[in-house]
Design a protein around this motif. Structure first.
Motif, PDB file in Angstrom:
ATOM      1  N   PHE A 429       0.791  -1.269  -0.144  1.00 46.21           N
ATOM      2  CA  PHE A 429      -0.024   0.056  -0.106  1.00 46.21           C
ATOM      3  C   PHE A 429       0.912   1.149  -0.014  1.00 46.21           C
ATOM      4  CE2 PHE A 429      -2.696   3.105   2.148  1.00 46.21           C
ATOM      5  CZ  PHE A 429      -3.841   3.324   1.180  1.00 46.21           C
ATOM      6  N   LEU A 430       1.948   1.241   0.634  1.00 46.89           N
ATOM      7  CA  LEU A 430       2.811   2.561   0.993  1.00 46.89           C
ATOM      8  C   LEU A 430       4.035   2.272   0.443  1.00 46.89           C
ATOM      9  CD1 LEU A 430       1.809   3.642   4.522  1.00 46.89           C
ATOM     10  CD2 LEU A 430       0.855   4.685   2.638  1.00 46.89           C
ATOM     11  N   PRO A 431       4.591   3.389  -0.145  1.00 49.54           N
ATOM     12  CA  PRO A 431       3.981   4.856  -0.190  1.00 49.54           C
ATOM     13  C   PRO A 431       3.108   4.812  -1.675  1.00 49.54           C
ATOM     14  CG  PRO A 431       6.241   4.715  -1.470  1.00 49.54           C
ATOM     15  CD  PRO A 431       6.212   3.237  -0.721  1.00 49.54           C
ATOM     16  N   LEU A 432       2.212   5.738  -1.467  1.00 49.99           N
ATOM     17  CA  LEU A 432       1.361   5.830  -2.608  1.00 49.99           C
ATOM     18  C   LEU A 432       2.059   6.338  -3.666  1.00 49.99           C
ATOM     19  CD1 LEU A 432      -1.383   8.075  -0.667  1.00 49.99           C
ATOM     20  CD2 LEU A 432      -1.333   5.374  -0.790  1.00 49.99           C
ATOM     21  N   ASN A 433       1.483   5.958  -4.790  1.00 57.39           N
ATOM     22  CA  ASN A 433       2.167   6.429  -5.908  1.00 57.39           C
ATOM     23  C   ASN A 433       1.725   7.846  -6.454  1.00 57.39           C
ATOM     24  OD1 ASN A 433      -0.013   6.481  -7.902  1.00 57.39           O
ATOM     25  ND2 ASN A 433      -0.161   4.236  -7.533  1.00 57.39           N
ATOM     26  N   LYS A 434       2.451   8.359  -7.010  1.00 60.93           N
ATOM     27  CA  LYS A 434       2.416   9.786  -7.363  1.00 60.93           C
ATOM     28  C   LYS A 434       1.328  10.051  -8.658  1.00 60.93           C
ATOM     29  CE  LYS A 434       5.174  13.330  -7.461  1.00 60.93           C
ATOM     30  NZ  LYS A 434       6.290  14.047  -7.457  1.00 60.93           N
ATOM     31  N   GLU A 435       0.723   9.316  -9.136  1.00 62.70           N
ATOM     32  CA  GLU A 435       0.182   9.225 -10.471  1.00 62.70           C
ATOM     33  C   GLU A 435      -1.429   9.913  -9.969  1.00 62.70           C
ATOM     34  OE1 GLU A 435      -0.110   5.297 -11.780  1.00 62.70           O
ATOM     35  OE2 GLU A 435       1.602   5.359 -13.098  1.00 62.70           O
ATOM     36  N   ASN A 436      -1.881  10.785 -10.695  1.00 61.16           N
ATOM     37  CA  ASN A 436      -3.268  11.189 -10.730  1.00 61.16           C
ATOM     38  C   ASN A 436      -4.085  11.089 -11.719  1.00 61.16           C
ATOM     39  OD1 ASN A 436      -5.417  12.711  -9.621  1.00 61.16           O
ATOM     40  ND2 ASN A 436      -4.304  14.512  -9.658  1.00 61.16           N
ATOM     41  N   TRP A 437      -5.169  11.027 -11.684  1.00 57.72           N
ATOM     42  CA  TRP A 437      -6.070  10.698 -12.958  1.00 57.72           C
ATOM     43  C   TRP A 437      -7.404  11.164 -12.464  1.00 57.72           C
ATOM     44  CZ3 TRP A 437      -4.176   7.616  -9.166  1.00 57.72           C
ATOM     45  CH2 TRP A 437      -4.982   6.950  -8.256  1.00 57.72           C
ATOM     46  N   ILE A 438      -7.566  12.325 -11.791  1.00 57.58           N
ATOM     47  CA  ILE A 438      -8.814  12.838 -11.482  1.00 57.58           C
ATOM     48  C   ILE A 438      -8.530  14.465 -12.111  1.00 57.58           C
ATOM     49  CG2 ILE A 438     -10.647  13.607 -10.175  1.00 57.58           C
ATOM     50  CD1 ILE A 438     -10.573  10.597 -10.715  1.00 57.58           C
ATOM     51  N   THR A 439      -9.232  14.797 -13.049  1.00 66.45           N
ATOM     52  CA  THR A 439      -8.699  16.150 -13.447  1.00 66.45           C
ATOM     53  C   THR A 439      -9.859  17.163 -13.059  1.00 66.45           C
ATOM     54  OG1 THR A 439      -7.789  15.217 -15.736  1.00 66.45           O
ATOM     55  CG2 THR A 439      -8.661  17.540 -15.696  1.00 66.45           C
ATOM     56  N   CYS A 440      -9.320  18.514 -12.433  1.00 67.00           N
ATOM     57  CA  CYS A 440     -10.194  19.393 -12.035  1.00 67.00           C
ATOM     58  C   CYS A 440     -10.190  20.498 -13.089  1.00 67.00           C
ATOM     59  CB  CYS A 440      -9.443  19.952 -10.902  1.00 67.00           C
ATOM     60  SG  CYS A 440     -10.617  21.065 -10.005  1.00 67.00           S
ATOM     61  N   GLY A 441     -11.505  20.706 -13.782  1.00 69.93           N
ATOM     62  CA  GLY A 441     -11.886  21.503 -14.784  1.00 69.93           C
ATOM     63  C   GLY A 441     -13.289  21.362 -15.391  1.00 69.93           C
ATOM     64  N   ASN A 442     -13.733  22.165 -16.475  1.00 64.42           N
ATOM     65  CA  ASN A 442     -14.811  22.191 -17.029  1.00 64.42           C
ATOM     66  C   ASN A 442     -14.946  20.989 -17.847  1.00 64.42           C
ATOM     67  OD1 ASN A 442     -17.207  22.870 -18.478  1.00 64.42           O
ATOM     68  ND2 ASN A 442     -17.097  24.705 -18.242  1.00 64.42           N
ATOM     69  N   ALA A 443     -15.641  20.090 -17.634  1.00 69.77           N
ATOM     70  CA  ALA A 443     -15.621  19.042 -18.675  1.00 69.77           C
ATOM     71  C   ALA A 443     -16.177  19.187 -19.981  1.00 69.77           C
ATOM     72  CB  ALA A 443     -16.680  17.723 -17.975  1.00 69.77           C
ATOM     73  N   LEU A 444     -17.152  20.117 -20.055  1.00 70.65           N
ATOM     74  CA  LEU A 444     -17.766  20.504 -21.404  1.00 70.65           C
ATOM     75  C   LEU A 444     -16.754  21.552 -22.307  1.00 70.65           C
ATOM     76  CD1 LEU A 444     -21.572  21.338 -20.744  1.00 70.65           C
ATOM     77  CD2 LEU A 444     -20.162  19.234 -21.358  1.00 70.65           C
ATOM     78  N   ARG A 445     -15.586  21.794 -21.597  1.00 68.71           N
ATOM     79  CA  ARG A 445     -14.581  22.613 -22.331  1.00 68.71           C
ATOM     80  C   ARG A 445     -13.315  21.966 -22.540  1.00 68.71           C
ATOM     81  NH1 ARG A 445     -16.491  27.494 -24.586  1.00 68.71           N
ATOM     82  NH2 ARG A 445     -17.787  28.408 -23.331  1.00 68.71           N
ATOM     83  N   LEU A 446     -13.024  20.871 -21.891  1.00 71.61           N
ATOM     84  CA  LEU A 446     -11.934  20.072 -22.031  1.00 71.61           C
ATOM     85  C   LEU A 446     -11.917  18.989 -23.087  1.00 71.61           C
ATOM     86  CD1 LEU A 446     -11.289  19.224 -18.289  1.00 71.61           C
ATOM     87  CD2 LEU A 446     -10.112  20.913 -19.782  1.00 71.61           C
ATOM     88  N   ASP A 447     -10.743  18.638 -23.655  1.00 78.92           N
ATOM     89  CA  ASP A 447     -10.721  17.661 -24.557  1.00 78.92           C
ATOM     90  C   ASP A 447     -10.868  16.118 -23.973  1.00 78.92           C
ATOM     91  OD1 ASP A 447     -10.185  15.762 -26.738  1.00 78.92           O
ATOM     92  OD2 ASP A 447      -8.449  16.552 -27.252  1.00 78.92           O
TER      93      ASP A 447
END
Length: 926
Positions: A429-447
């Protein structure tokens, strides 16, 4: 009261000294009973109990305080009490202040615990507050209790750190709360070395006056951000050095910790005392996001989305197929291996992920299937090949995005413990990996293709901080060549009237010129269009929970041609149902689930929600955008009836500033003679006047009578007021045309003998449309429709169940009310060619309906069509009308509304087949 407020009240009650005489009333008050209700129970006026000291609230609960040690016997007495049988309470409850027992009588479910522990079971009693729950909520009281405690802490911290509540610092505050949540979970699940280590360290190392609490927490966070190899250089305090290296981005970024008051420190220690092993990421994520949202904190407890409802999206989208392949594979090692490899390449993408409910449940369900595969292959301890990075999301706000990632991490750990054991789960479990896959933004404006690329590592992102997720965020390498992508979620619903300027611009950008009517679409339509465009480029399928407006009314001919032209079709759907939540005052919005993708040869599945609560599966070669089984059909407005029907028009728009409209008192004050009243006054109805029996009047002056009317001072004064109003109007037509005839309404429509009235908006609860008839001395406002001097058999059509079903489907609804349209509803209504006998039979049916109403004079339409109190003779008249009309269509009574709609769409398609090839090209073939 909502669920979190109830939990707080119940916990407070349990912490007080037990008062046998007061407990029943205190318990009821904790579940939202008003003071007046409690007072009536105290005086005995509404207390139906037959036990000494008992309190019985009819249909709710029978409570009795037991003698010491006699709780079980007292509960048995409540169960056999004649008063219980008569008053039919849902619950019985007995306690002596030490023990606590209760039972839900209908289900037989019971609660038995120590008195001090009953707040942990408060979810069992939520129906007492009018909160409709499901079993999963009742077993998840912990999540609500934890949310309540965190909310108290959050509010208290902002009191002492007001700068942390500003827009600039709010991300730091939210990030701090996410770190706390992880630490509370980690200290109770052996992730930290020692149960309760985080809370105990703060309690021991921070001063009771809280002066250094923020410093102690800061050092603990610094330890979790420091790799073991760098600990000597970091010079951590010995008490912090025992904490493991966690990071992976969770403890990087701003090291600041808000200052704690003594109360805030107490709250934190209390939160740490909860058993965080019980956390349920299915529910907890969406509840915890409310802690950090000013607009939502006042409605805490409203965010629960039931797993069964989420599975209505995920199961037919792809989980059912995975389970079917598992069943097909049996114990065949090769087929099981292929299925496991396939699952490792599946991406689940929620472009409105909130705090990650859909992603978490999809992950847990896939892990369960994978665990079964490993078990059958004799590899039960095998590490999961399903990467969290394949569960991707977009969320507009930063804190829910953080919580979504955290909820997935917790779900992964819990799945590892469940399927592989605590030891292996901890080891990896530890350490946590650095990957991030949740994007913060306006879904209707993003590709979306850049957020969830279709193959391999085609598009990459990278960011230094795990949780702070700018748009140029993580690029993740993952081997997904040939994998499948499934788009899902519960995007925001917002009708065109309520959208901001920015949201309207979002929709226009998504539509990108494919329709000139984008302004009429609900906000959720943007997600369907984006999904269709994604599927056109990358394949896959999508399913969203949506307001049912996209499958009704004017949205259908705007939205669905765009989806069809992108190559998508409806693969499955759930018809309208209530998507309820935990708030007792919120009945839930009416939604549908719609799955789209490239056309397949397989039968399409339609899950119909019936009035009796059952869901019936129907299959067919195609599903219409109105969610019926059948070929594609789109009903578009028509300026004239496609059937041989009367012409339906709007009533009269006054455009008079109210000067030509009169109440009864105003009419009497004018002092007209009877002859003048007959000449210059008409009754006038709007929709609500007609339905509720209201009566208004309007000045009705024909040109030939204008000179005489001008001689009456009161009429002359009103005429001149209208003239002045219209001359001052910014509308050119009002100034140049209407101002020349200020003695008249903008329109002057009235029947020479009668008019059939159809309200433009009416309640969806009524079993029939509240249409009727008025005489030649009565006119209508533009808030109602009329068929002037039309044959009476037209009324029989409008008053039928067949027509109601058509209108609610093709015209749509205003909020939940029925919204009538002449061009979209009446003019498109398909009616077979009627013989003279058919018309005579229908005329007689209309007369019978009117006579049945008349027999109950002065009851209003609202009174007569109350679904719970409709007169039997009126109901019979309507049922005869339905029988006569439906025999004209198919020679018998329709079995249900689905069959009615399918026949109507079939007939509509035939009747409009010659309307032009352009329309057929627009809709396309299934």
């Amino acid at each position: 009261m909502n669920a979190v407020e109830i939990e707080e009240a119940v916990s407070e009650l349990a912490e007080r000294p037990f008062d046998p005489a007061e407990f029943p009333y205190q318990f009821l008050a904790a579940f939202g009973n008003k003071d007046t209700t409690i007072k009536r129970l105290r005086t005995g006026s509404t207390n139906a109990s037959d036990l000494p000291g008992g309190v019985l609230q009819r249909s709710n609960i029978h409570i009795a305080v037991a003698a010491h040690g006699a709780v079980t016997q007292t509960l048995a007495g409540l169960r056999t009490s004649p008063a219980t049988a008569k008053a039919k309470p849902r619950f019985i409850l007995a306690t002596d202040g030490d023990g606590f027992e209760a039972e839900e009588l209908e289900s037989g479910e019971t609660v038995a615990c120590a008195y001090a522990d009953f707040p942990n079971r408060f979810g069992f009693f939520l129906p007492l507050a009018g909160i409709t729950t499901v079993k999963q909520v009742r077993e998840s009281s912990f999540d609500i209790r934890a949310t309540s405690r965190l909310n108290r802490l959050y509010v208290e911290l902002l009191k002492d750190n007001p700068d942390w509540g500003t827009a600039d610092r709010r991300p730091d505050m939210n990030h701090f709360m996410a770190r706390l949540i992880f630490c509370f979970f980690a200290e109770d699940t052996d992730i930290f070395n020692g149960e309760g280590l985080f809370t105990a360290t703060i309690e021991q190392m921070s001063a009771r006056d809280s002066s250094n609490t923020h410093e102690v927490i800061g050092e603990l966070f610094r330890a979790m951000n420091t790799p073991i190899a760098q600990r000597a250089i970091a010079k951590l305090p010995r008490w912090a050095d025992v904490f493991p290296y966690v990071n992976g981005g969770l403890f990087s970024g701003s090291p600041a910790v808000p200052r704690f008051s003594r109360i805030a420190r107490s709250y934190l220690l209390h939160i740490g005392g909860l058993d965080w092993r019980k956390i349920n990421p299915d529910i907890f994520g969406s509840m915890i996001q409310a802690v950090a949202d000013d607009d939502e904190r006042g409605a805490l407890g409203m965010h629960y989305t039931s797993v069964p409802n989420i599975l209505k999206v995920l199961n037919p989208l792809f989980l059912d197929d995975l389970r079917a392949r598992l069943e097909e594979a049996g114990d065949n090692s090769r087929m099981l291996l292929n299925l496991r490899r396939r699952m490792a390449r599946i991406r689940v993408f929620d472009p409105a992920c909130g705090s990650g409910n859909f992603l978490v449940i999809a992950y847990k369900e896939m892990r369960a299937i994978e665990a079964e595969i490993n078990k059958r292959r004799g590899e039960a301890d095998r590490a999961s090949e399903i990467p969290l990075t394949n569960f991707r999301g977009i969320e507009l706000r930063d804190f829910p995005a953080e919580v979504a990632r955290l909820a997935l991490i917790i779900a992964e750990y819990q799945a590892d413990v469940l399927y592989r054991g605590q030891k292996l789960a901890l080891a990896e479990f530890l350490p946590l990996n650095k990957e991030n896959w949740i994007t913060c933004g306006n879904a209707l404006r993003l590709d979306w293709l850049s957020i969830c690329p279709p193959t391999g590592t085609g598009v990459k992102h990278h960011a230094d901080d795990l949780f702070h997720t700018p748009l140029d965020q993580p690029q993740i390498d993952f081997e997904n060549e040939g994998g499948e992508t499934y788009i899902c979620g519960n995007p925001p619903y917002l009708g065109n009237t309520w959208q901001t300027v920015e949201q309207k611009a979002d929709i226009r950008s998504v539509v990108n010129g494919r329709t000139s009517s984008a302004g009429f679409l609900d906000y959720v339509a943007g997600w369907f269009i984006k999904a269709a465009d994604y599927i056109a480029n990358a394949g896959g399928a999508a399913s969203f929970v949506s307001t049912n407006s996209i499958c009704q009314g004017q949205s259908v001919p705007i939205l669905w041609p765009i989806l069809y032209s992108a190559g998508c079709d409806i693969l499955f759907a759930y018809t309208s149902f209530k998507w309820a939540n935990l708030a007792s005052y919120n009945a839930g919005v009416t939604v549908a689930v719609v799955g789209i993708g490239a056309p397949r040869n397989a039968l399409r599945r339609l899950y119909e929600h019936r009035e009796d609560g059952h869901v019936v599966l129907r299959e067919g070669a195609s599903i219409t955008p109105y969610l019926t089984v059948g070929a594609r059909v789109i009903v578009e407005k028509s300026n004239n009836p496609i059937s041989a029907l009367g012409i339906m028009e709007f009533g009269n728009k006054p455009s008079d500033g109210g000067h030509l409209l009169l109440s009864r008192d105003e009419l009497n004050a004018i002092g007209l003679t009877n002859a003048q009243r007959d000449r210059f006054i008409r009754c006038i109805y709007g929709s609500q006047d007609f339905i509720n029996g209201g009566l208004r009047f309007c000045i009705w002056i024909e040109d030939k009578n204008l000179d005489e009317a001008q001689q009456i001072p009161a009429l002359h004064e009103r005429i001149e007021a209208v003239r002045a109003l219209r001359l001052a109007s910014p509308d050119k037509g009002a100034r140049t045309i209407l101002a020349k005839r200020p003695h008249q309404l903008k329109l002057m429509r009235i029947g020479s003998s009668h008019a059939i009235v159809v309200p433009s908006v009416s309640s969806e609860r009524r079993p029939y449309l509240p249409a009727g008839i008025v005489d030649a001395h009565t006119t209508l406002t533009n808030l109602a429709f009329a068929l002037y001097d039309a044959p009476l058999w037209n009324l029989a059509l409008i008053a039928s169940r067949l027509h109601l079903v058509w209108i609610t489907t093709v015209c749509g609804q205003l909020e939940t009310r029925i919204r009538y349209s002449n061009t979209l509803g009446w003019n498109t209504f398909p009616v077979p060619t009627l013989t003279e006998k058919n018309k005579a039979d229908l005329t007689r049916c209309a007369e019978d309906i009117l006579l049945a109403r008349e027999a109950h004079f002065p009851a209003t339409i609202a009174d007569l069509y109350d679904p719970d109190d409709m007169p039997a003779d009126l109901r019979d008249a309507h049922e005869r009308n339905d029988e006569v009309l439906e025999r004209i269509y198919i020679g018998r009574h329709f079995r249900n509304d689905t069959e009615r709609l399918e026949k109507l769409f079939e007939l509509y398609t035939k009747m409009t087949a010659g309307a032009g090839s352009a329309k057929k090209r627009k809709v396309g073939a299934a």
